[in-house]
Design an enzyme around this catalytic site. Structure first.
Site, PDB file in Angstrom:
ATOM      1  N   HIS A  83      -2.521 -15.947  47.680  1.00 48.01           N
ATOM      2  CA  HIS A  83      -3.856 -15.205  48.533  1.00 48.01           C
ATOM      3  C   HIS A  83      -4.345 -16.151  49.519  1.00 48.01           C
ATOM      4  CE1 HIS A  83      -4.102 -14.899  43.746  1.00 48.01           C
ATOM      5  NE2 HIS A  83      -4.663 -14.122  43.945  1.00 48.01           N
TER       6      HIS A  83
ATOM      7  N   LYS B  44     -10.208 -11.073  29.556  1.00 51.97           N
ATOM      8  CA  LYS B  44      -9.385 -12.336  31.013  1.00 51.97           C
ATOM      9  C   LYS B  44      -9.900 -13.439  29.882  1.00 51.97           C
ATOM     10  CE  LYS B  44      -7.070 -10.032  34.501  1.00 51.97           C
ATOM     11  NZ  LYS B  44      -6.463  -9.803  35.924  1.00 51.97           N
TER      12      LYS B  44
ATOM     13  N   ARG C 192       0.606  -5.622  47.419  1.00 50.91           N
ATOM     14  CA  ARG C 192       1.861  -5.706  47.615  1.00 50.91           C
ATOM     15  C   ARG C 192       2.931  -5.021  47.495  1.00 50.91           C
ATOM     16  NH1 ARG C 192       0.847  -9.512  42.206  1.00 50.91           N
ATOM     17  NH2 ARG C 192       0.244  -8.079  41.607  1.00 50.91           N
TER      18      ARG C 192
ATOM     19  N   SER D 241       0.140 -14.506  39.878  1.00 47.54           N
ATOM     20  CA  SER D 241      -0.329 -15.361  39.259  1.00 47.54           C
ATOM     21  C   SER D 241      -0.381 -15.393  38.090  1.00 47.54           C
ATOM     22  CB  SER D 241      -2.246 -15.310  39.255  1.00 47.54           C
ATOM     23  OG  SER D 241      -2.818 -15.751  40.860  1.00 47.54           O
TER      24      SER D 241
END
Length: 158
Positions: free
Chosen positions: A17, A41, A90, A128
């Protein structure tokens, strides 16, 4: 002033990040790190911790701000006067998912542009979710996290 929003949960913020934020600072005058709340979440780290870590990491750079928000990211962009959304990519699968969101956002707010930055190769596998899993099972998370986060998680039980 060219302002972008870098949205996410940042649970926790990783070196991947910060790489995107740092590189975004070469493109924008102001980067707002927006910590979105997602009712589906349950974060491992509190919102207050995540905000404090980001503030600590960027305490010497007034161009980086952090704020929490609920609701649509595009609405928060408008509130923060951000004409851009910054996203890190990514893998190809990230792009497909992020492009779908960008297309919807463009339909809602055509004046807000999504900018994709590919991750630096050394951070392409840092997520994460993986970091939380390593941490939860007692593994070494030092290669993945900024110093402020490493210091902050010392008080947590795994």
């Amino acid at each position: 002033m060219r302002t972008c929003l870098f949205p996410g949960t940042f649970d926790p913020i990783t070196l991947g990040h910060t790489d995107i934020i740092d590189r975004g600072l070469t493109l924008f005058d102001r980067v707002v790190v927006g910590i979105g709340t997602n009712s589906s979440k349950t974060p491992m780290f509190t919102l207050e911790e995540r905000i404090a870590w980001i503030r600590e990491i960027y305490k010497d750079d007034s161009r980086v701000e952090v704020a929490a928000y609920e609701g649509l990211t595009i609405d928060f962009c408008k509130k923060m006067d951000a004409a851009f959304i910054l996203r890190g990519i990514r893998y190809v699968s990230d792009f497909e998912y992020e492009k779908a969101i960008a297309d919807v956002n463009r339909t809602i707010a055509p004046h807000i542009e999504t900018i994709f930055l590919t991750t630096t190769p050394q951070y392409s596998s840092v997520a994460s979710t993986l970091v939380r899993d390593i941490y939860r099972h007692g593994g070494d998370v030092k290669p993945f996290l900024p110093a402020a986060v490493l210091e902050g998680i010392k008080k947590h039980k795994r």
